[in-house]
Design an enzyme around this catalytic site. Structure first.
Site, mmCIF file in Angstrom:
data_model
loop_
_atom_site.group_PDB
_atom_site.id
_atom_site.type_symbol
_atom_site.label_atom_id
_atom_site.label_comp_id
_atom_site.label_asym_id
_atom_site.label_seq_id
_atom_site.Cartn_x
_atom_site.Cartn_y
_atom_site.Cartn_z
ATOM 1 N N GLU A 1 1.747 21.852 3.165
ATOM 2 C CA GLU A 1 2.293 22.132 2.034
ATOM 3 C C GLU A 1 1.614 22.192 0.737
ATOM 4 O O GLU A 1 0.734 21.502 0.605
ATOM 5 C CB GLU A 1 3.502 21.037 2.011
ATOM 6 C CG GLU A 1 4.648 21.070 3.112
ATOM 7 C CD GLU A 1 5.094 19.892 3.956
ATOM 8 O OE1 GLU A 1 4.289 18.985 3.655
ATOM 9 O OE2 GLU A 1 6.043 19.870 4.452
ATOM 10 N N HIS B 1 2.982 9.248 5.887
ATOM 11 C CA HIS B 1 3.996 9.511 7.078
ATOM 12 C C HIS B 1 3.673 8.369 8.267
ATOM 13 O O HIS B 1 3.620 8.748 9.464
ATOM 14 C CB HIS B 1 4.080 10.728 7.892
ATOM 15 C CG HIS B 1 4.448 11.911 6.801
ATOM 16 N ND1 HIS B 1 4.068 13.166 7.087
ATOM 17 C CD2 HIS B 1 4.843 11.663 5.461
ATOM 18 C CE1 HIS B 1 4.708 13.846 5.885
ATOM 19 N NE2 HIS B 1 5.023 12.724 4.893
ATOM 20 N N ASN C 1 7.301 17.102 7.878
ATOM 21 C CA ASN C 1 7.591 15.853 7.293
ATOM 22 C C ASN C 1 8.764 15.185 8.097
ATOM 23 O O ASN C 1 9.648 15.618 8.451
ATOM 24 C CB ASN C 1 8.041 16.112 5.753
ATOM 25 C CG ASN C 1 6.892 17.426 5.341
ATOM 26 O OD1 ASN C 1 6.963 18.319 5.711
ATOM 27 N ND2 ASN C 1 6.468 16.942 4.203
HETATM 28 P P1 FDA Z 1 11.702 3.243 4.991
HETATM 29 O O1 FDA Z 1 9.899 3.018 5.084
HETATM 30 O O2 FDA Z 1 12.359 4.476 4.317
HETATM 31 O O3 FDA Z 1 12.521 1.895 4.824
HETATM 32 C C1 FDA Z 1 12.179 0.818 5.328
HETATM 33 C C2 FDA Z 1 12.569 -0.320 4.295
HETATM 34 O O4 FDA Z 1 12.531 -1.485 5.086
HETATM 35 C C3 FDA Z 1 12.006 -0.391 2.894
HETATM 36 O O5 FDA Z 1 12.799 -0.210 1.964
HETATM 37 C C4 FDA Z 1 11.146 -1.650 3.081
HETATM 38 O O6 FDA Z 1 11.134 -2.309 1.655
HETATM 39 C C5 FDA Z 1 12.057 -2.479 3.739
HETATM 40 N N1 FDA Z 1 11.451 -3.617 4.656
HETATM 41 C C6 FDA Z 1 10.081 -3.519 5.173
HETATM 42 N N2 FDA Z 1 9.793 -4.773 5.744
HETATM 43 C C7 FDA Z 1 11.020 -5.578 5.410
HETATM 44 C C8 FDA Z 1 11.060 -7.047 5.870
HETATM 45 N N3 FDA Z 1 10.228 -7.585 6.601
HETATM 46 N N4 FDA Z 1 12.355 -7.493 5.472
HETATM 47 C C9 FDA Z 1 13.151 -6.650 4.491
HETATM 48 N N5 FDA Z 1 13.001 -5.357 4.181
HETATM 49 C C10 FDA Z 1 11.801 -4.859 4.722
HETATM 50 N N6 FDA Z 1 8.956 12.317 4.491
HETATM 51 C C11 FDA Z 1 9.554 13.299 4.244
HETATM 52 O O7 FDA Z 1 10.069 13.858 5.157
HETATM 53 N N7 FDA Z 1 9.143 14.282 3.262
HETATM 54 C C12 FDA Z 1 8.585 13.729 2.201
HETATM 55 O O8 FDA Z 1 8.145 14.867 1.297
HETATM 56 C C13 FDA Z 1 7.861 12.552 2.265
HETATM 57 N N8 FDA Z 1 6.958 12.109 1.355
HETATM 58 C C14 FDA Z 1 6.565 11.125 1.065
HETATM 59 C C15 FDA Z 1 5.767 10.475 0.063
HETATM 60 C C16 FDA Z 1 5.465 9.362 -0.111
HETATM 61 C C17 FDA Z 1 4.578 8.526 -1.361
HETATM 62 C C18 FDA Z 1 5.813 8.102 0.867
HETATM 63 C C19 FDA Z 1 5.670 6.975 0.849
HETATM 64 C C20 FDA Z 1 6.422 8.869 2.053
HETATM 65 C C21 FDA Z 1 6.900 10.142 2.263
HETATM 66 N N9 FDA Z 1 7.702 10.669 3.350
HETATM 67 C C22 FDA Z 1 8.013 11.902 3.310
HETATM 68 C C23 FDA Z 1 7.723 9.701 4.403
HETATM 69 C C24 FDA Z 1 9.332 9.223 4.492
HETATM 70 O O9 FDA Z 1 9.545 8.665 3.101
HETATM 71 C C25 FDA Z 1 9.272 8.079 5.482
HETATM 72 O O10 FDA Z 1 9.069 8.732 6.774
HETATM 73 C C26 FDA Z 1 10.708 7.418 5.644
HETATM 74 O O11 FDA Z 1 10.973 6.548 4.540
HETATM 75 C C27 FDA Z 1 10.648 6.296 6.677
HETATM 76 O O12 FDA Z 1 11.849 5.901 6.848
HETATM 77 P P2 FDA Z 1 12.404 4.597 7.745
HETATM 78 O O13 FDA Z 1 13.867 4.534 7.963
HETATM 79 O O14 FDA Z 1 11.467 4.521 8.830
HETATM 80 O O15 FDA Z 1 12.014 3.179 6.745
#
Ligand code: FDA
Length: 562
Positions: free
Chosen positions: A414, A499, A537
């Site tokens: 991208e 990711h 992504n």
């Molecule tokens: P996700 O990580 O979204 O949520 C998990 C939640 O659980 C968080 O809010 C966390 O705080 C909470 N948590 C963790 N441990 C815990 C605990 N012990 N107790 C309570 N809460 C807890 N993807 C994409 O498709 N397009 C894109 O453009 C991008 N770009 C991108 C940029 C950046 C900077 C990041 C960080 C990530 C991306 N991604 C992405 C990846 C995408 O955001 C990611 O794959 C998903 O958010 C993952 O979704 P999940 O449901 O797995 O968990």
């Protein structure tokens, strides 16, 4: 005014999420409201959110029917689908709710002048770019605070994750890409592709608010000059390119480009949160979930341990902090059914710790295995002298080099901005490569922490793939890699990823619906299920898979008949 049940729910949920933040509630649910009140617009007041009973009190009253840990994509889908079947859901989220502006009028801090809101308990920002022209001018000192972006140091690699109600949706680049159907069998073998592409991908795209820029507008938008320049160069080198869908409102973006609305994507905002324009989960799935009136969210509540409860179900140790990190409370919660949506890192680490310290000793060996980073690497090139990439660059990528058909090193790269606010002549990519290496989480008794076995060398295939894509462009144009941006003179950034995926892989640590093997009532619903790579992504795939799994689980395990 008449409202469909869906719009009514979204309206009520959005109001509750906004007013909970305004009231400073650390735990909240939507106050059930009558249709007449909603029609009159009276739920958009501070009464729309009711404080939930403190968690310790609620736990003392007996086991909860369902707990969902984490409010990212997987957790949000689970909460919505359970609650709309009448099942009360408690969500535990370690981060904050980000729906009300602070005293400076912003939800999130500015990218170039970050404050504590930017990062999760760091004293200096840790941006992907370390230096510019070799100068340490990118990262800034900040106060330690429960900010929205975390960079987790995992030894051989770092992973960025979102912290807050909405998880990664609060900080990500909004690129909402459905994998090609012909790649799906390699990504999630065992899942019926026909069902996914007929039902769950379309549903996920609709609810997430996925849209795409108008190609004619793209050709003239000031903020995408950088992408047009890089696209044209890639095409000259013989590559295919493709538009990338987004959850950023492209109508809002067009108005930003004309200077008609407050700028967000065109004002460098992305990693530390977008103050406008992006449809994060608190505006989509979570608003719908809270709008059912059956979902309570407890923010700044972190699950620290899991175990089997005597007599059935699960026990969770929970720690509540304030936004400065001061501990407020610890309690133990019991529940009949437990959905883990804490993300690839959060879910895998919780389960590995539980298995290896005795809380859930019968968890399979596959728990913790199969971790990958979606082959994420970044690279940047200089441009021929005099090439303008634009002083104003949208942070939301909408165009990619599509070399997924390459026979040995498929890459989707991208075209990402370098939004410094001045002409910098850099072209940058975030590449998703196919890297066969996988890592494993393990309990490290000496440090009392879960560690990831991953060595920097395991990124060699990704680095080689992106170089093989970009070298021909450099040769054609007589340009070079920029080695002054990622630290250590690196041409390709291979020491962090956006990711993280896997660790509790579908069909290995769980069955084909995300039930953890040998543990009735324990489910994984997030990116931990995805075996390390999605070809694009990942959040659309995570969401669609969660939709599919919840649909079947509700019928098989919860007795839903419709
Ligand atoms: P996700 O990580 O979204 O949520 C998990 C939640 O659980 C968080 O809010 C966390 O705080 C909470 N948590 C963790 N441990 C815990 C605990 N012990 N107790 C309570 N809460 C807890 N993807 C994409 O498709 N397009 C894109 O453009 C991008 N770009 C991108 C940029 C950046 C900077 C990041 C960080 C990530 C991306 N991604 C992405 C990846 C995408 O955001 C990611 O794959 C998903 O958010 C993952 O979704 P999940 O449901 O797995 O968990």
């Amino acid at each position: 005014m008449t409202m469909s049940p869906h719009s009514r729910r979204r309206f009520l949920g959005t109001a509750a999420l906004q007013s909970a933040s305004a009231l400073g509630l650390g735990s909240f649910m939507a106050r059930p409201a009558g249709a007449a009140e909603i029609a009159a617009g009276r739920t958009l007041d501070a009464q729309a959110a009711s404080p939930s009973q403190p968690l310790a009190q609620r736990a003392a009253a007996g086991p909860l029917p369902v707990v969902v840990v984490g409010t990212g994509y997987g957790g949000a889908v689970a909460a919505l689908r359970l609650a709309e079947q009448g099942i009360p859901v408690v969500m535990l989220e370690m981060g904050q709710l980000w729906t009300q502006p602070a005293s400076d009028g912003r939800l999130f801090s500015k990218t170039l002048t970050p404050d504590g809101r930017a990062m999760w308990f760091k004293t200096k920002t840790e941006a992907p770019l370390k230096t510019f022209l070799g100068l340490d001018i990118i990262n800034k000192k900040i106060p330690a605070y429960a900010g929205v972006l975390d960079r987790v140091h995992l030894g051989g690699i770092d992973a960025y994750v979102g912290r807050g109600v909405g998880g990664g949706s609060l900080v990500n680049g909004g690129m909402a890409v459905t994998p090609r159907e012909q790649d799906f069998g390699q990504i999630l073998p065992g899942v019926d592709a026909g069902e996914m592409y007929a039902k769950w991908f379309p549903l996920a795209n609709r609810l997430l608010g996925v849209n795409q820029v108008d190609p004619a507008w793209f050709e003239k938008a000031k903020c995408y000059r950088y992408a047009r320049v890089a696209r044209d160069q890639a095409q000259r080198a013989g590559y295919k390119t493709a538009f990338v869908p987004t959850v950023y409102d492209v109508g809002y973006l067009a108005r930003e480009d004309l200077g008609q609305v407050t700028r967000s994507a065109t004002a460098q905002e992305i990693l530390y949160g977008n103050n406008h324009g992006k449809c994060s989960l608190d505006q989509s799935y979570l608003a719908d979930a809270v709008g059912t009136g059956r979902v309570s969210i407890y923010t700044l509540h972190e699950v620290t341990a899991l175990r089997q409860a005597a007599g059935g179900g699960y026990e969770l140790d929970v720690r509540q902090i304030d936004a400065q990190g001061q501990e407020l409370m610890r309690c133990t919660v019991r529940c009949a059914k437990l959905f883990l949506g804490a993300g690839s890192l959060g879910t895998s680490m919780m389960l590995v710790k539980a298995r290896d310290t005795g809380g859930l000793p019968r968890l399979p060996a596959a728990v913790g295995a199969g971790w990958g980073h979606n082959g994420n690497v970044m690279a940047a090139r200089s441009n021929p002298l005099g090439t303008s990439t634009g002083a104003i660059q949208s942070t939301m990528p909408v165009m990619g080099i599509d070399d997924r058909d390459h026979p040995t090193r498929p890459v989707f790269a991208e075209l990402t901005p370098l939004p410094t606010g001045f002409e910098n002549g850099v072209s940058m990519v975030l590449a998703i490569t196919k890297n066969p290496e996988r890592g494993t989480f393990r309990w490290d008794a000496a440090s009392g922490q879960v560690k990831l076995d991953w060595r920097l060398e395991q990124n060699a295939a990704s680095v080689a793939a992106v170089r093989s894509l970009i070298d021909p462009i450099n040769r054609l144009l007589g340009t070079r890699y920029r080695t002054d941006l990622f630290g250590g003179g690196k041409a390709v950034a291979d020491d962090f990823c956006y990711h993280p995926l896997g660790g509790c892989v579908l069909g290995q640590a769980t069955d084909l619906l995300g039930r953890v093997k040998g543990h009735p009532g324990l489910y994984v619903v997030d990116g931990a299920l995805i075996p390390g790579w999605t070809s694009v992504n990942p959040f659309v795939t995570i969401t669609a898979l969660a939709e599919r799994n919840l649909h079947h689980l509700l019928r098989e395990d919860f007795g839903v008949t419709a």
